[in-house]
Design a protein around this motif. Structure first.
Motif, PDB file in Angstrom:
ATOM      1  N   ALA A 143       0.836  -1.216   0.000  1.00 59.29           N
ATOM      2  CA  ALA A 143       0.000   0.000   0.000  1.00 59.29           C
ATOM      3  C   ALA A 143       0.867   1.260   0.000  1.00 59.29           C
ATOM      4  O   ALA A 143       0.430   2.327  -0.438  1.00 59.29           O
ATOM      5  N   LYS A 144       2.105   1.105   0.489  1.00 56.39           N
ATOM      6  CA  LYS A 144       3.045   2.249   0.485  1.00 56.39           C
ATOM      7  C   LYS A 144       4.089   2.076  -0.610  1.00 56.39           C
ATOM      8  O   LYS A 144       5.194   2.623  -0.512  1.00 56.39           O
ATOM      9  N   GLY A 145       3.713   1.341  -1.667  1.00 56.11           N
ATOM     10  CA  GLY A 145       4.641   1.013  -2.762  1.00 56.11           C
ATOM     11  C   GLY A 145       4.934   2.187  -3.689  1.00 56.11           C
ATOM     12  O   GLY A 145       4.493   3.316  -3.448  1.00 56.11           O
ATOM     13  N   GLN A 146       5.684   1.874  -4.755  1.00 54.41           N
ATOM     14  CA  GLN A 146       6.159   2.901  -5.695  1.00 54.41           C
ATOM     15  C   GLN A 146       5.212   3.156  -6.854  1.00 54.41           C
ATOM     16  O   GLN A 146       5.412   4.110  -7.603  1.00 54.41           O
ATOM     17  N   ARG A 147       4.202   2.272  -7.035  1.00 64.23           N
ATOM     18  CA  ARG A 147       3.280   2.509  -8.155  1.00 64.23           C
ATOM     19  C   ARG A 147       1.838   2.191  -7.729  1.00 64.23           C
ATOM     20  O   ARG A 147       1.175   1.335  -8.286  1.00 64.23           O
ATOM     21  N   GLN A 148       1.389   2.937  -6.712  1.00 69.17           N
ATOM     22  CA  GLN A 148       0.041   2.755  -6.176  1.00 69.17           C
ATOM     23  C   GLN A 148      -0.965   3.629  -6.907  1.00 69.17           C
ATOM     24  O   GLN A 148      -0.635   4.661  -7.476  1.00 69.17           O
ATOM     25  N   SER A 149      -2.229   3.181  -6.867  1.00 73.24           N
ATOM     26  CA  SER A 149      -3.340   3.915  -7.497  1.00 73.24           C
ATOM     27  C   SER A 149      -4.459   4.090  -6.476  1.00 73.24           C
ATOM     28  O   SER A 149      -4.571   3.312  -5.527  1.00 73.24           O
ATOM     29  N   PRO A 150      -5.338   5.082  -6.651  1.00 74.49           N
ATOM     30  CA  PRO A 150      -5.332   6.049  -7.748  1.00 74.49           C
ATOM     31  C   PRO A 150      -4.330   7.170  -7.494  1.00 74.49           C
ATOM     32  O   PRO A 150      -3.590   7.146  -6.507  1.00 74.49           O
ATOM     33  N   ILE A 151      -4.283   8.131  -8.423  1.00 77.90           N
ATOM     34  CA  ILE A 151      -3.444   9.319  -8.272  1.00 77.90           C
ATOM     35  C   ILE A 151      -4.259  10.566  -8.655  1.00 77.90           C
ATOM     36  O   ILE A 151      -5.309  10.447  -9.308  1.00 77.90           O
ATOM     37  N   ASP A 152      -3.739  11.730  -8.234  1.00 74.68           N
ATOM     38  CA  ASP A 152      -4.279  12.983  -8.747  1.00 74.68           C
ATOM     39  C   ASP A 152      -3.550  13.246 -10.059  1.00 74.68           C
ATOM     40  O   ASP A 152      -2.311  13.216 -10.104  1.00 74.68           O
ATOM     41  N   ILE A 153      -4.294  13.423 -11.136  1.00 70.32           N
ATOM     42  CA  ILE A 153      -3.692  13.676 -12.451  1.00 70.32           C
ATOM     43  C   ILE A 153      -3.499  15.192 -12.593  1.00 70.32           C
ATOM     44  O   ILE A 153      -4.485  15.939 -12.677  1.00 70.32           O
ATOM     45  N   VAL A 154      -2.223  15.631 -12.541  1.00 73.89           N
ATOM     46  CA  VAL A 154      -1.924  17.061 -12.704  1.00 73.89           C
ATOM     47  C   VAL A 154      -1.760  17.286 -14.208  1.00 73.89           C
ATOM     48  O   VAL A 154      -0.736  16.904 -14.806  1.00 73.89           O
ATOM     49  N   THR A 155      -2.776  17.871 -14.827  1.00 71.33           N
ATOM     50  CA  THR A 155      -2.821  17.883 -16.295  1.00 71.33           C
ATOM     51  C   THR A 155      -1.612  18.607 -16.906  1.00 71.33           C
ATOM     52  O   THR A 155      -1.111  18.196 -17.954  1.00 71.33           O
ATOM     53  N   SER A 156      -1.095  19.620 -16.194  1.00 69.73           N
ATOM     54  CA  SER A 156       0.043  20.373 -16.766  1.00 69.73           C
ATOM     55  C   SER A 156       1.322  19.530 -16.748  1.00 69.73           C
ATOM     56  O   SER A 156       2.262  19.805 -17.478  1.00 69.73           O
ATOM     57  N   ASN A 157       1.366  18.484 -15.912  1.00 64.09           N
ATOM     58  CA  ASN A 157       2.556  17.612 -15.860  1.00 64.09           C
ATOM     59  C   ASN A 157       2.421  16.404 -16.781  1.00 64.09           C
ATOM     60  O   ASN A 157       3.395  15.667 -16.979  1.00 64.09           O
ATOM     61  N   ALA A 158       1.229  16.183 -17.324  1.00 59.20           N
ATOM     62  CA  ALA A 158       1.052  15.029 -18.224  1.00 59.20           C
ATOM     63  C   ALA A 158       1.793  15.326 -19.524  1.00 59.20           C
ATOM     64  O   ALA A 158       1.779  16.459 -20.015  1.00 59.20           O
ATOM     65  N   LYS A 159       2.454  14.296 -20.081  1.00 63.38           N
ATOM     66  CA  LYS A 159       3.279  14.517 -21.276  1.00 63.38           C
ATOM     67  C   LYS A 159       2.583  13.908 -22.484  1.00 63.38           C
ATOM     68  O   LYS A 159       2.334  12.707 -22.529  1.00 63.38           O
ATOM     69  N   VAL A 160       2.238  14.736 -23.483  1.00 64.12           N
ATOM     70  CA  VAL A 160       1.611  14.203 -24.704  1.00 64.12           C
ATOM     71  C   VAL A 160       2.616  13.280 -25.388  1.00 64.12           C
ATOM     72  O   VAL A 160       3.771  13.648 -25.605  1.00 64.12           O
ATOM     73  N   ASP A 161       2.177  12.058 -25.655  1.00 64.05           N
ATOM     74  CA  ASP A 161       3.080  11.082 -26.295  1.00 64.05           C
ATOM     75  C   ASP A 161       2.460  10.697 -27.643  1.00 64.05           C
ATOM     76  O   ASP A 161       1.420  10.028 -27.694  1.00 64.05           O
ATOM     77  N   LYS A 162       3.136  11.135 -28.715  1.00 61.53           N
ATOM     78  CA  LYS A 162       2.622  10.904 -30.078  1.00 61.53           C
ATOM     79  C   LYS A 162       2.418   9.406 -30.335  1.00 61.53           C
ATOM     80  O   LYS A 162       1.495   9.008 -31.040  1.00 61.53           O
ATOM     81  N   ALA A 163       3.246   8.588 -29.698  1.00 57.58           N
ATOM     82  CA  ALA A 163       3.168   7.128 -29.916  1.00 57.58           C
ATOM     83  C   ALA A 163       1.771   6.617 -29.568  1.00 57.58           C
ATOM     84  O   ALA A 163       1.271   5.668 -30.178  1.00 57.58           O
ATOM     85  N   LEU A 164       1.115   7.280 -28.615  1.00 57.51           N
ATOM     86  CA  LEU A 164      -0.227   6.823 -28.200  1.00 57.51           C
ATOM     87  C   LEU A 164      -1.249   7.060 -29.313  1.00 57.51           C
ATOM     88  O   LEU A 164      -2.181   6.281 -29.502  1.00 57.51           O
ATOM     89  N   SER A 165      -1.061   8.148 -30.057  1.00 57.52           N
ATOM     90  CA  SER A 165      -2.009   8.422 -31.158  1.00 57.52           C
ATOM     91  C   SER A 165      -1.599   7.687 -32.428  1.00 57.52           C
ATOM     92  O   SER A 165      -2.432   7.319 -33.241  1.00 57.52           O
ATOM     93  N   ASP A 166      -0.280   7.453 -32.577  1.00 55.13           N
ATOM     94  CA  ASP A 166       0.190   6.723 -33.769  1.00 55.13           C
ATOM     95  C   ASP A 166      -0.360   5.297 -33.770  1.00 55.13           C
ATOM     96  O   ASP A 166      -0.599   4.719 -34.819  1.00 55.13           O
ATOM     97  N   ASN A 167      -0.574   4.761 -32.552  1.00 54.14           N
ATOM     98  CA  ASN A 167      -1.100   3.389 -32.450  1.00 54.14           C
ATOM     99  C   ASN A 167      -2.332   3.453 -31.548  1.00 54.14           C
ATOM    100  O   ASN A 167      -2.253   3.138 -30.360  1.00 54.14           O
ATOM    101  N   PRO A 168      -3.467   3.927 -32.081  1.00 53.97           N
ATOM    102  CA  PRO A 168      -4.631   4.254 -31.240  1.00 53.97           C
ATOM    103  C   PRO A 168      -5.111   3.062 -30.408  1.00 53.97           C
ATOM    104  O   PRO A 168      -4.997   1.910 -30.831  1.00 53.97           O
ATOM    105  N   LEU A 169      -5.625   3.385 -29.227  1.00 48.84           N
ATOM    106  CA  LEU A 169      -6.239   2.359 -28.370  1.00 48.84           C
ATOM    107  C   LEU A 169      -7.415   1.755 -29.139  1.00 48.84           C
ATOM    108  O   LEU A 169      -8.271   2.486 -29.643  1.00 48.84           O
ATOM    109  N   LYS A 170      -7.423   0.429 -29.256  1.00 52.02           N
ATOM    110  CA  LYS A 170      -8.491  -0.248 -29.994  1.00 52.02           C
ATOM    111  C   LYS A 170      -9.372  -0.966 -28.975  1.00 52.02           C
ATOM    112  O   LYS A 170      -8.881  -1.795 -28.222  1.00 52.02           O
ATOM    113  N   VAL A 171     -10.662  -0.594 -28.961  1.00 46.05           N
ATOM    114  CA  VAL A 171     -11.622  -1.239 -28.047  1.00 46.05           C
ATOM    115  C   VAL A 171     -12.595  -2.035 -28.894  1.00 46.05           C
ATOM    116  O   VAL A 171     -13.369  -1.453 -29.654  1.00 46.05           O
ATOM    117  N   SER A 172     -12.490  -3.358 -28.841  1.00 49.60           N
ATOM    118  CA  SER A 172     -13.460  -4.153 -29.626  1.00 49.60           C
ATOM    119  C   SER A 172     -14.195  -5.089 -28.674  1.00 49.60           C
ATOM    120  O   SER A 172     -13.691  -6.151 -28.309  1.00 49.60           O
TER     121      SER A 172
END
Ligand SMILES: CCc1cc2c(cc1OS(N)(=O)=O)CC[C@@H]1[C@@H]2CC[C@]2(C)[C@@H](O)CC[C@@H]12
Ligand SMILES: [Zn+2]
Length: 259
Positions: A23-52
């Motif tokens: 519970a006190k680990g290095q990759r716990q959830s949830p988090i507060d998403i600070v939008t100004s610190n989020a980094k746009v990653d073109k790779a995410l749009s180059d290979n769009p999330l596919k929901v089927s």
């Protein structure tokens, strides 16, 4: 947050570390998403999330004692692309919510803003033999989070929210006899934030690639109230299930990427 009480009612989030040190680990959830610190990653749009998703994959709704849970037969109900290196299959979806009429209840927050509820669509990596094997692997799970905001009725959520009154108690279960496509619960705009995190309740395994949709979907006040048809154990006996959310956890230097 969860109630602070003696067993048998489950211990609240700030006690979980006693039994689950992660519970006190290095990759716990949830988090507060600070939008100004989020980094746009073109790779995410180059290979769009596919929901089927298929439209006959939902088998039943059950009261787990901590949320509702729609159990899904994952056949043909898969996601891939975006941050994912392989195909993940839907196994269940559930939600977290707050007090009647309140605005807290979501697990993730956006620049400190909470939503009245948050839906989680849980998927497991097809490189493992089943969800039980995947659940504690670093790339084992992918959960799509969708914020619920209070507004007009969500026609797509209605067939599910109408079932909550049928599963008031823990382990109550009702079959879903109608065709249902869970993709109707996703916002029209598919932009999201993604980061590496964990399950948000014990066992808190650090096995989740989180995909948090940027846009909330609107549900009505009545649909949010229907979540309270679900009951759970409280210190003073049986009560309406609410506040089943974990508050945001330390980011520990993790990067949040954005489409
Ligand atoms: C609500 C918290 C929770 C628990 C679990 C999952 C997902 C969960 O919600 S959350 N909020 O997305 O983290 C996905 C897989 C589940 C796991 C609980 C433990 C298992 C049931 C294992 O025994 C096998 C599959 C596991
Ligand atoms: Zn959840």
């Amino acid at each position: 947050g969860f109630l602070q009480v003696a067993s048998p009612v489950p211990q609240g989030p700030n006690k979980w570390h006693e039994q689950f040190p992660i519970a006190k680990g290095q990759r716990q959830s949830p988090i507060d998403i600070v939008t100004s610190n989020a980094k746009v990653d073109k790779a995410l749009s180059d290979n769009p999330l596919k929901v089927s998703y298929s439209n006959n994959c939902c088998q039943s709704v059950t009261n787990t004692g901590a949320s509702f849970q729609v159990v899904v037969d994952g056949a043909g109900t898969e996601i891939s692309g975006g941050p994912l290196d392989s195909t993940y299959k839907l196994v269940q979806f559930h939600a977290h919510w707050g007090p009647l009429g309140g605005d807290e209840g979501s697990e993730h927050t956006v620049d400190g803003v909470t939503y009245p509820a948050e839906l989680h669509l849980v998927h497991w990596n097809q490189k493992y033999k089943d969800v039980g094997e995947a659940v504690d692997k670093p790339d084992g799970l992918a959960v799509i989070g969708v914020f619920f905001s209070r507004g007009k009725e969500h026609a797509g959520f209605k067939p599910i929210s109408d079932l909550f009154a049928k599963v008031p108690r823990k382990a109550d279960k009702v079959d879903i006899s109608f065709n249902y496509d869970p993709a109707c619960l996703l916002p029209a705009r598919r932009d999201y934030w993604t980061y590496l995190g964990s399950l948000t309740t014990p066992p808190l395994f650090e096995s989740v690639t989180w995909i948090v949709m940027k846009d909330p979907v609107e549900v009505s006040a009545e649909q949010l109230a229907a979540l309270r048809n679900l009951l759970w154990e409280t210190p003073s006996g049986e009560g309406q299930m609410c506040n089943n959310y974990r508050p945001p956890q330390p980011l520990q230097g993790r990067l949040v990427r954005s489409t």
